[in-house]
Design an enzyme around this catalytic site. Structure first.
Site, PDB file in Angstrom:
ATOM      1  N   PRO A  25       0.833  -1.208   0.000  1.00 27.79           N
ATOM      2  CA  PRO A  25       0.000   0.000   0.000  1.00 27.79           C
ATOM      3  C   PRO A  25       0.863   1.250   0.000  1.00 27.79           C
ATOM      4  CG  PRO A  25      -0.008  -1.052   2.161  1.00 27.79           C
ATOM      5  CD  PRO A  25       0.699  -1.991   1.236  1.00 27.79           C
ATOM      6  N   CYS A  27       0.315   5.480   0.074  1.00 25.47           N
ATOM      7  CA  CYS A  27      -0.584   6.631   0.148  1.00 25.47           C
ATOM      8  C   CYS A  27      -0.332   7.579  -1.013  1.00 25.47           C
ATOM      9  CB  CYS A  27      -0.393   7.364   1.475  1.00 25.47           C
ATOM     10  SG  CYS A  27      -0.996   6.437   2.895  1.00 25.47           S
ATOM     11  N   ALA A  59      -3.240   2.932   2.645  1.00 28.94           N
ATOM     12  CA  ALA A  59      -3.820   3.072   3.985  1.00 28.94           C
ATOM     13  C   ALA A  59      -5.157   3.784   3.885  1.00 28.94           C
ATOM     14  CB  ALA A  59      -2.867   3.847   4.890  1.00 28.94           C
ATOM     15  N   GLN A 102      -5.707  -1.927   2.742  1.00 27.15           N
ATOM     16  CA  GLN A 102      -5.113  -1.763   4.066  1.00 27.15           C
ATOM     17  C   GLN A 102      -6.001  -0.831   4.887  1.00 27.15           C
ATOM     18  OE1 GLN A 102      -1.670   0.880   4.968  1.00 27.15           O
ATOM     19  NE2 GLN A 102      -0.583  -1.018   5.456  1.00 27.15           N
ATOM     20  N   TYR A 185       1.478   4.423  13.595  1.00 26.07           N
ATOM     21  CA  TYR A 185       0.061   4.782  13.599  1.00 26.07           C
ATOM     22  C   TYR A 185      -0.641   4.112  14.792  1.00 26.07           C
ATOM     23  CZ  TYR A 185       1.383   6.670   9.099  1.00 26.07           C
ATOM     24  OH  TYR A 185       2.010   7.388   8.114  1.00 26.07           O
ATOM     25  N   ARG A 233       0.086  -5.720   9.084  1.00 24.72           N
ATOM     26  CA  ARG A 233       1.401  -5.133   8.840  1.00 24.72           C
ATOM     27  C   ARG A 233       1.949  -4.600  10.152  1.00 24.72           C
ATOM     28  NH1 ARG A 233       3.323  -0.708   4.171  1.00 24.72           N
ATOM     29  NH2 ARG A 233       5.267  -1.806   3.753  1.00 24.72           N
ATOM     30  N   ARG A 327       8.049   1.837  -3.386  1.00 27.85           N
ATOM     31  CA  ARG A 327       8.691   2.892  -4.183  1.00 27.85           C
ATOM     32  C   ARG A 327       9.366   2.330  -5.429  1.00 27.85           C
ATOM     33  NH1 ARG A 327      11.898   5.561   0.752  1.00 27.85           N
ATOM     34  NH2 ARG A 327      11.860   3.365   1.335  1.00 27.85           N
TER      35      ARG A 327
END
Length: 369
Positions: A25, A27, A59, A102, A185, A233, A327
């Protein structure tokens, strides 16, 4: 026929993965009031043609205040569900790649600006800002507006929101759910003693700090169809002395496995600005290896995995069962194609891309997504 382990199938629950490459995932900070936009159709749509085994939606906040930023995707209302349905419909028209989502809550790291605008916290009295919540009233950085510690009603609201989002994901026909308990988070904040200073049954001992994330897992698992995978995760370590570490991660992974967790995705860091991360190729693989040695559920490794032989070694030596690209696949959206060419393996590609490779490579592709 290729002998590369990277291109062997793997079954997780009812989900059949055609190879060991998954898209993590990522963002995009391009939603409006939690609703996906055309950017998500473009972004996810082209990755769905990559030849990987699984595509994971970024996310996705289970509550508005759980977004990292005001431009994050959500799945808390009929409107956000309809927007995601529109994007999924567009992708599925041209690709049969399985898609996961996610589910997340950013906790004290919510209410931030867009990364390309600095990414700093936006205080609740400013436009696009709101009051954050966390296990304890401890800000991520000194000088930030502190979060409000969740009371029992707040805990129930968050837990129920995760379950409700999982039910929406099921209605959308998503193939799997990943619960975000990493990168500083909310659920990671409960796990780490650096951010969890509670004195009730949700703080203190490792058993207590794991309690709320495990309750969230149980709620999501109960709300999502039994045959479809629910994974988690985690950050394998905070990279800070006295914080969350790999031994605690192993204990958490074992507790998840005992509850029927389908897989665990091992990342690291994100909880504290004091972290000292030894970044380099495969730098998080030893964390995945440690969890893999202690559990039987599939383990996903991630972090600066860019080379074909590097990825094959991670799978071939048993350090992990799958590798995740983030990435790297933004830079090279056809990385699985190129890996297949390197190993003489096969990947799926759409008929529209039939001319993409010279004739001598055409045997590497299963056309007709």
């Amino acid at each position: 026929m290729s002998n590369a382990r990277l291109f062997t199938p793997l079954r997780i629950g009812d989900l059949e993965l055609v190879n060991r490459i998954v898209i993590a995932p990522m963002c995009q900070y391009s939603a409006v009031d939690g609703c996906m936009t055309d950017w998500h159709l473009i972004h996810l749509g082209h990755l769905a043609l990559s030849g990987a085994a699984l595509l994971t939606i970024e996310a996705t906040a289970v509550l508005p205040e759980g977004r990292i930023s005001y431009a994050d995707v959500g799945l808390w209302s009929d409107e956000t569900e309809a927007a995601m349905a529109r994007v999924l419909d567009g992708i599925r028209r041209w690709s049969d790649m399985p898609i996961a989502v996610q589910l997340a809550h950013a906790g004290r790291k919510a209410s931030t600006d867009l990364p390309w605008k600095g990414g700093g916290q936006i205080p609740p009295d400013r436009e696009n800002g709101w009051q954050t919540v966390a296990p304890s009233a401890v800000p991520f950085q000194d000088g930030q507006n502190p979060p409000v510690a969740l009371d029992r009603a707040g805990l129930a609201r968050v837990r129920d929101a995760f379950a409700a989002a999982a039910a929406r994901a099921a209605r959308l026909g998503l193939d799997a759910v990943q619960i975000h308990a990493a990168h500083g988070y909310l659920l990671h904040e409960f796990l780490s003693p650096l951010s969890n200073r509670r004195e009730d049954e949700y703080g203190g001992s490792l058993e207590n700090r794991m309690r709320f994330p495990l309750e969230v897992y149980d709620a999501v698992r109960a709300a999502f169809p039994a045959g479809r995978p629910v994974s988690v995760r985690v950050s394998g370590t905070d990279w800070v002395e006295g914080g969350w570490d790999i031994e605690q991660t192993v204990a958490f992974a074992r507790a998840l496995e005992a509850r029927g967790c389908s897989a665990i995705h091992v990342s690291s860091g994100g909880l504290s600005p004091q972290q000292k991360i030894p970044v380099g190729p495969s730098y998080q693989v030893p964390l995945a290896r440690r969890v893999k040695a202690a559990t039987r559920m599939p383990v996903v490794a991630v972090g600066q995995i860019t080379g074909f032989e590097q990825a094959e070694a991670i799978i071939g030596t048993g350090d992990a069962d799958l590798i995740a690209l983030a990435r790297g696949i933004l830079f090279d959206p056809r990385w699985p194609w190129h890996a297949a060419a390197h190993f003489g393996a096969r990947v799926k590609a759409p008929d529209q891309y039939l001319r993409a490779e010279p004739p001598q490579h055409r045997h590497l592709f299963d056309f007709g997504q």
